[in-house]
Structure formats: C-alpha cells, structure tokens
Write a protein that holds these residues in place. Structure first.
Motif: not given
Length: 291
Positions: A64-67, A84-91, A118-123
C-alpha cells in the motif's frame, strides 16, 4: 492486472511515497527527512515510486503506497494523491493506492476523497495526526471519514512515538499527544463501517491499541515503524493469541527495509502458524482482496 494473491508472499500495508516523480524534494520536508533518517539510521535519499515498485516486485511483496498531507500544519507541499493513484494503476499487480488528505481540509477534502475513490481507484486513506497537527477525533475531519465509511475502506492512523521531528528543536513543532491511540476510539465508534488500522506498536501507549483492537471489530494494528526484535512483549503475546487476525505486516519503507523486517519477525517469537496470517491473509481481508 489485479494482484494475484497466490503469486505474492506478503502485503506491506505501510509504504511511503515521500518524493514526487516530477517535482523536487520539498525543502520543508527535507528537514524532517534528515531527522528521521538519523533516528532510524536509514539512507537519506528517498526513492521515487518506480524504484519502490522495483524493490517490492523483486521481493514478491505487494504494498500500500501513500503520502502524508500535512500542508496546513507543516507547510510542506504534499506528493499528489492523483500521481500515486496513476502510478498504482500502471503497477496494479503489486501496488495498492492509498490517499492522504489533511483533516483541516474538511468538506473540500471530502470532495477530493470521493473523487479519488470513485474515479481513481484509491483503496484506503492515511492520517498522520502528529504531522497534521490535529486530534483524530476533531469534527472537522468528519466529512472525510464519512466518505471513507460510505465505501467501507480502511484508514491508517499513525499512533505512538514519531520519528518525524525526533531530536529537532521543539520536536519540529510536532505534538506527540495526537498520536495517542485512544483518541481514535471515538472515530471507531462513530464510523463502524470504516476499517481502522492503528499504525505501529503505539509505544508508549501500546496497551491502548491492543485494547481497542480487542474491543472494536473494525480496529486493526499494523506492525510498521519498528523492527520486530524491539517489539513490546505484549505485541507478540496478543499476535499469537487473541489478536492473530487483527495484526498486519507493515514496514514503514523507506525508513525500514521490508526484507529486514521479515527476517527479524522470523526470530521475534511469532508462532509458525500465525506469521503467514500476519504477513498476508489479514491484510488481504482488510483491503477487500479476499472475503
């Protein structure tokens, strides 16, 4: 590609993205990084996200990755949750995106939280109330918590001592009182649909975290921020018994290497049948990766 639980050996629920891939290191945060590196005896250079993913993929560990958004209290520009969300989507085979929103942002923060989910996949979400300079039970944060609870997501709250500010003049302005676990108890009561993860062994208030995890079905503990060889004895005791399904593996990377944490955990006294549950199974359930 979603995370294949059979292909990984662990899930690290506590990994920091401390520098952007696009922007230079924030000079205000640099002072805190200096102090934290000295406290943890860790390398000063902060890895960027691609390097973090490479390290974890090589080890076969999802993370799990966060700032930490502490803009209002510290005055440091945060790493973007959207980056972070865009990076996680690519990985997505290895990286689970969490967001951090300064509680002082209230309803505007809640708008960002909803968009990220809703739009960026944050968990999930991360709060560091010492760095954010606010009691976790302060009602200004309620609109953000309401969004998290609506989606049934986990929220990590820093608890206990903080390496951030340690040995700085006046602790760098950080007030340790906001890391007392019992301050999160009101949040656990008022938001029973939000999964609360109390980060770290919570010293010097370890027993408060253990009590809360025993008492509240929505409260968990991540074991990041300390090498297991230094854990208070009651952490091992409860992990092996009543709280074996409430403890989660977390490293606090880049300040603690996950490989070193795992090696120390294998010698710390965890039962052989308990350690695999802590390393992966509990996190998979809390994160909604399995039933």
């Amino acid at each position: 590609m979603a995370i294949d639980l059979d292909a990984i050996k662990a899930i690290d629920v506590h990994v920091h993205a401390e520098v952007s891939c696009h922007d230079p290191e924030d000079p205000v945060m640099a002072r805190f990084f200096d102090a934290a590196s000295a406290y943890f005896k860790a390398p000063r250079e902060r890895p960027r996200m691609p390097e973090i993913a490479e390290i974890y993929r090589e080890k076969g560990i999802a993370f799990c990755l966060f700032t930490v958004d502490c803009e209002s209290h510290v005055g440091a520009k945060r790493v973007s949750n959207y980056e972070i969300a865009k990076f996680a989507a690519r990985n997505a085979d290895i990286c689970i995106p969490f967001a951090s929103i300064d509680p002082h942002k209230g309803r505007m923060g809640a708008r960002e939280a909803r968009d990220l989910v809703e739009n960026c996949g944050v968990r999930g979400f991360k709060f560091h109330n010492i760095m954010q300079g606010i009691d976790p039970g302060d009602r200004v944060a309620w609109p953000i918590y309401e969004v998290i609870a609506e989606f049934g997501l986990p929220a990590i709250f820093h608890t206990g001592h903080s390496g951030m500010g340690t040995a700085m003049k006046g602790g760098g302005g950080m007030r340790l009182k906001y890391g007392q676990p019992i301050l999160v108890d009101d949040v656990a009561v008022d938001f029973p649909d939000m999964k609360i993860i109390l980060a770290h062994p919570s010293w010097p208030w370890t027993d408060e975290s253990l009590s809360m995890a025993l008492h509240k079905d929505n409260v968990f503990i991540d074991l990041s921020g300390w090498s297991p060889k230094y854990f208070p004895k009651q952490i091992i005791q409860y992990a092996n018994t009543q709280l074996r399904h409430k403890m989660l593996f977390g490293s606090d990377f880049p300040l603690i290497d996950p490989g070193k944490w795992i090696a120390a955990a294998q010698e710390a006294g965890f039962r052989d049948d308990v350690l695999p549950i802590i390393m992966k199974d509990n996190a998979a359930r809390v994160l909604g990766l399995t039933v």
